[in-house]
Scaffold this motif. Structure first.
Motif, PDB file in Angstrom:
ATOM      1  N   GLN A 131       0.853  -1.183   0.000  1.00  0.00           N
ATOM      2  CA  GLN A 131       0.000   0.000   0.000  1.00  0.00           C
ATOM      3  C   GLN A 131       0.890   1.234   0.000  1.00  0.00           C
ATOM      4  O   GLN A 131       1.832   1.326   0.782  1.00  0.00           O
ATOM      5  N   CYS A 132       0.558   2.170  -0.856  1.00  0.00           N
ATOM      6  CA  CYS A 132       1.232   3.461  -0.924  1.00  0.00           C
ATOM      7  C   CYS A 132       0.201   4.523  -0.545  1.00  0.00           C
ATOM      8  O   CYS A 132      -0.789   4.701  -1.249  1.00  0.00           O
ATOM      9  N   ASP A 133       0.419   5.191   0.582  1.00  0.00           N
ATOM     10  CA  ASP A 133      -0.448   6.286   1.009  1.00  0.00           C
ATOM     11  C   ASP A 133       0.308   7.589   0.816  1.00  0.00           C
ATOM     12  O   ASP A 133       1.420   7.744   1.339  1.00  0.00           O
ATOM     13  N   VAL A 134      -0.287   8.511   0.058  1.00  0.00           N
ATOM     14  CA  VAL A 134       0.346   9.803  -0.199  1.00  0.00           C
ATOM     15  C   VAL A 134      -0.478  10.883   0.466  1.00  0.00           C
ATOM     16  O   VAL A 134      -1.681  10.998   0.225  1.00  0.00           O
ATOM     17  N   ILE A 135       0.177  11.651   1.314  1.00  0.00           N
ATOM     18  CA  ILE A 135      -0.473  12.811   1.934  1.00  0.00           C
ATOM     19  C   ILE A 135      -0.376  13.929   0.909  1.00  0.00           C
ATOM     20  O   ILE A 135       0.717  14.393   0.572  1.00  0.00           O
ATOM     21  N   ASP A 136      -1.555  14.327   0.389  1.00  0.00           N
ATOM     22  CA  ASP A 136      -1.631  15.193  -0.791  1.00  0.00           C
ATOM     23  C   ASP A 136      -0.785  16.460  -0.739  1.00  0.00           C
ATOM     24  O   ASP A 136       0.030  16.677  -1.611  1.00  0.00           O
ATOM     25  N   LYS A 137      -0.963  17.289   0.253  1.00  0.00           N
ATOM     26  CA  LYS A 137      -0.284  18.583   0.249  1.00  0.00           C
ATOM     27  C   LYS A 137       1.224  18.442   0.401  1.00  0.00           C
ATOM     28  O   LYS A 137       1.989  19.146  -0.239  1.00  0.00           O
ATOM     29  N   ALA A 138       1.674  17.544   1.237  1.00  0.00           N
ATOM     30  CA  ALA A 138       3.097  17.379   1.490  1.00  0.00           C
ATOM     31  C   ALA A 138       3.760  16.443   0.476  1.00  0.00           C
ATOM     32  O   ALA A 138       4.971  16.423   0.354  1.00  0.00           O
ATOM     33  N   LYS A 139       2.945  15.644  -0.222  1.00  0.00           N
ATOM     34  CA  LYS A 139       3.458  14.626  -1.140  1.00  0.00           C
ATOM     35  C   LYS A 139       4.401  13.672  -0.416  1.00  0.00           C
ATOM     36  O   LYS A 139       5.429  13.248  -0.918  1.00  0.00           O
ATOM     37  N   PHE A 140       4.010  13.350   0.799  1.00  0.00           N
ATOM     38  CA  PHE A 140       4.749  12.462   1.681  1.00  0.00           C
ATOM     39  C   PHE A 140       4.213  11.052   1.515  1.00  0.00           C
ATOM     40  O   PHE A 140       3.013  10.834   1.589  1.00  0.00           O
ATOM     41  N   VAL A 141       5.085  10.081   1.271  1.00  0.00           N
ATOM     42  CA  VAL A 141       4.688   8.707   0.983  1.00  0.00           C
ATOM     43  C   VAL A 141       4.925   7.812   2.195  1.00  0.00           C
ATOM     44  O   VAL A 141       5.979   7.875   2.822  1.00  0.00           O
ATOM     45  N   ARG A 142       3.937   6.993   2.497  1.00  0.00           N
ATOM     46  CA  ARG A 142       4.086   5.873   3.435  1.00  0.00           C
ATOM     47  C   ARG A 142       3.876   4.624   2.604  1.00  0.00           C
ATOM     48  O   ARG A 142       2.802   4.422   2.036  1.00  0.00           O
ATOM     49  N   LEU A 143       4.900   3.783   2.523  1.00  0.00           N
ATOM     50  CA  LEU A 143       4.831   2.551   1.744  1.00  0.00           C
ATOM     51  C   LEU A 143       5.002   1.381   2.698  1.00  0.00           C
ATOM     52  O   LEU A 143       5.946   1.343   3.483  1.00  0.00           O
ATOM     53  N   TYR A 144       4.068   0.440   2.628  1.00  0.00           N
ATOM     54  CA  TYR A 144       4.100  -0.683   3.559  1.00  0.00           C
ATOM     55  C   TYR A 144       3.358  -1.874   2.980  1.00  0.00           C
ATOM     56  O   TYR A 144       2.532  -1.733   2.075  1.00  0.00           O
ATOM     57  N   ASN A 145       3.695  -3.028   3.518  1.00  0.00           N
ATOM     58  CA  ASN A 145       3.027  -4.260   3.135  1.00  0.00           C
ATOM     59  C   ASN A 145       1.557  -4.139   3.537  1.00  0.00           C
ATOM     60  O   ASN A 145       1.249  -3.747   4.658  1.00  0.00           O
ATOM     61  N   LYS A 146       0.661  -4.475   2.642  1.00  0.00           N
ATOM     62  CA  LYS A 146      -0.782  -4.339   2.888  1.00  0.00           C
ATOM     63  C   LYS A 146      -1.232  -5.158   4.106  1.00  0.00           C
ATOM     64  O   LYS A 146      -2.241  -4.837   4.733  1.00  0.00           O
ATOM     65  N   GLU A 147      -0.473  -6.192   4.468  1.00  0.00           N
ATOM     66  CA  GLU A 147      -0.810  -7.021   5.626  1.00  0.00           C
ATOM     67  C   GLU A 147      -0.428  -6.367   6.955  1.00  0.00           C
ATOM     68  O   GLU A 147      -0.792  -6.883   8.014  1.00  0.00           O
ATOM     69  N   ASN A 148       0.311  -5.260   6.929  1.00  0.00           N
ATOM     70  CA  ASN A 148       0.727  -4.589   8.178  1.00  0.00           C
ATOM     71  C   ASN A 148      -0.474  -4.244   9.040  1.00  0.00           C
ATOM     72  O   ASN A 148      -1.501  -3.780   8.537  1.00  0.00           O
ATOM     73  N   LYS A 149      -0.332  -4.440  10.338  1.00  0.00           N
ATOM     74  CA  LYS A 149      -1.384  -4.097  11.298  1.00  0.00           C
ATOM     75  C   LYS A 149      -1.010  -2.885  12.145  1.00  0.00           C
ATOM     76  O   LYS A 149      -1.860  -2.258  12.748  1.00  0.00           O
ATOM     77  N   PHE A 150       0.292  -2.565  12.211  1.00  0.00           N
ATOM     78  CA  PHE A 150       0.751  -1.523  13.128  1.00  0.00           C
ATOM     79  C   PHE A 150       0.990  -0.158  12.480  1.00  0.00           C
ATOM     80  O   PHE A 150       1.204   0.822  13.182  1.00  0.00           O
ATOM     81  N   THR A 151       0.953  -0.060  11.172  1.00  0.00           N
ATOM     82  CA  THR A 151       1.298   1.183  10.485  1.00  0.00           C
ATOM     83  C   THR A 151       0.527   2.385  11.034  1.00  0.00           C
ATOM     84  O   THR A 151       1.106   3.428  11.270  1.00  0.00           O
ATOM     85  N   TYR A 152      -0.747   2.236  11.264  1.00  0.00           N
ATOM     86  CA  TYR A 152      -1.539   3.341  11.796  1.00  0.00           C
ATOM     87  C   TYR A 152      -2.031   3.066  13.223  1.00  0.00           C
ATOM     88  O   TYR A 152      -2.872   3.797  13.739  1.00  0.00           O
ATOM     89  N   ALA A 153      -1.502   2.029  13.846  1.00  0.00           N
ATOM     90  CA  ALA A 153      -1.956   1.652  15.193  1.00  0.00           C
ATOM     91  C   ALA A 153      -1.129   2.363  16.263  1.00  0.00           C
ATOM     92  O   ALA A 153       0.080   2.528  16.120  1.00  0.00           O
ATOM     93  N   ASP A 154      -1.785   2.762  17.328  1.00  0.00           N
ATOM     94  CA  ASP A 154      -1.081   3.329  18.472  1.00  0.00           C
ATOM     95  C   ASP A 154      -0.263   2.249  19.150  1.00  0.00           C
ATOM     96  O   ASP A 154      -0.632   1.074  19.147  1.00  0.00           O
ATOM     97  N   GLN A 155       0.824   2.682  19.760  1.00  0.00           N
ATOM     98  CA  GLN A 155       1.607   1.765  20.580  1.00  0.00           C
ATOM     99  C   GLN A 155       0.931   1.708  21.947  1.00  0.00           C
ATOM    100  O   GLN A 155       0.761   2.726  22.610  1.00  0.00           O
ATOM    101  N   ILE A 156       0.518   0.525  22.347  1.00  0.00           N
ATOM    102  CA  ILE A 156      -0.313   0.330  23.542  1.00  0.00           C
ATOM    103  C   ILE A 156       0.462  -0.423  24.623  1.00  0.00           C
ATOM    104  O   ILE A 156       1.161  -1.393  24.330  1.00  0.00           O
ATOM    105  N   ASN A 157       0.293   0.019  25.860  1.00  0.00           N
ATOM    106  CA  ASN A 157       0.794  -0.737  27.006  1.00  0.00           C
ATOM    107  C   ASN A 157      -0.222  -1.854  27.236  1.00  0.00           C
ATOM    108  O   ASN A 157      -1.388  -1.588  27.550  1.00  0.00           O
ATOM    109  N   LYS A 158       0.211  -3.098  27.066  1.00  0.00           N
ATOM    110  CA  LYS A 158      -0.720  -4.240  27.146  1.00  0.00           C
ATOM    111  C   LYS A 158      -1.344  -4.389  28.539  1.00  0.00           C
ATOM    112  O   LYS A 158      -2.475  -4.856  28.647  1.00  0.00           O
ATOM    113  N   SER A 159      -0.654  -3.969  29.582  1.00  0.00           N
ATOM    114  CA  SER A 159      -1.214  -4.149  30.929  1.00  0.00           C
ATOM    115  C   SER A 159      -2.265  -3.094  31.268  1.00  0.00           C
ATOM    116  O   SER A 159      -3.189  -3.367  32.020  1.00  0.00           O
TER     117      SER A 159
END
Length: 180
Positions: free
Chosen positions: A38-66
């Motif tokens: 998956q290639c996500d482009v932020i329009d105004k900045a033309k900033f690219v995030r490229l990652y495997n489509k199976e990724n689960k953490f790309t947009y996920a918050d880092q969580i303290n499991k406890s």
């Protein structure tokens, strides 16, 4: 003779320009042989995030499991992986070796951001993400190169999570990398 030299020069320039067309100028999905990116482009900045489509953490918050809550700044500043001397140089080597000599020349002097999402249970790389601008030289690199980097990193790199790092849903490690 001058015209022939000018013509050859112009053809060379046109070939070079056409060879450097951005592969990542808009948000899209790449369906390749056995993997999807998956290639996500932020329009105004033309900033690219490229990652495997199976990724689960790309947009996920880092969580303290406890606690089930997003980690705090104090938790973010803790050591999440044990310090050692072999992983960073090995990561650099894998990334550098994935690029052809022509691609290395094209990206020379420019950096891309590499983000690793590390499994806190076993220290293996769970996911890889790349960030760069859509008008820069890294946008001319085929998705297969990024996939090969991901596959090699997952196969050959592991970390030792600290007690603190093991508390989270993933360990985040990122840096700016200039291909050598």
């Amino acid at each position: 003779m001058k015209r022939m030299i000018i013509f050859i020069g112009l053809v060379s320039i046109i070939i070079e320009i056409s060879a450097q067309v951005s592969n990542y100028d808009k948000t899209k999905t790449f369906h390749e042989e056995g993997y999807t990116y998956q290639c996500d482009v932020i329009d105004k900045a033309k900033f690219v995030r490229l990652y495997n489509k199976e990724n689960k953490f790309t947009y996920a918050d880092q969580i303290n499991k406890s606690t089930g809550k997003t980690i705090t700044i104090a938790e973010e500043n803790e050591e999440h992986i044990k310090r050692e001397t072999w992983t960073k140089p090995k990561c650099f080597s894998i990334i550098n070796n994935a690029f052809s000599s022509i691609e290395k020349q094209r990206v020379k002097g420019k950096a891309l951001t590499i983000i690793l999402y590390i499994n806190p249970d076993d220290g293996k790389i769970a996911e890889v993400e790349y960030q760069f601008v859509s008008f820069g030289p890294y946008a001319t690199i085929p998705v297969s190169v990024y996939h090969n980097i991901e596959a090699e990193l997952k196969k050959n790199i592991w970390f030792t999570p600290t007690k603190e790092g093991a508390k989270y849903n993933y360990i985040f490690l990122g840096w700016r990398h200039e291909v050598k």
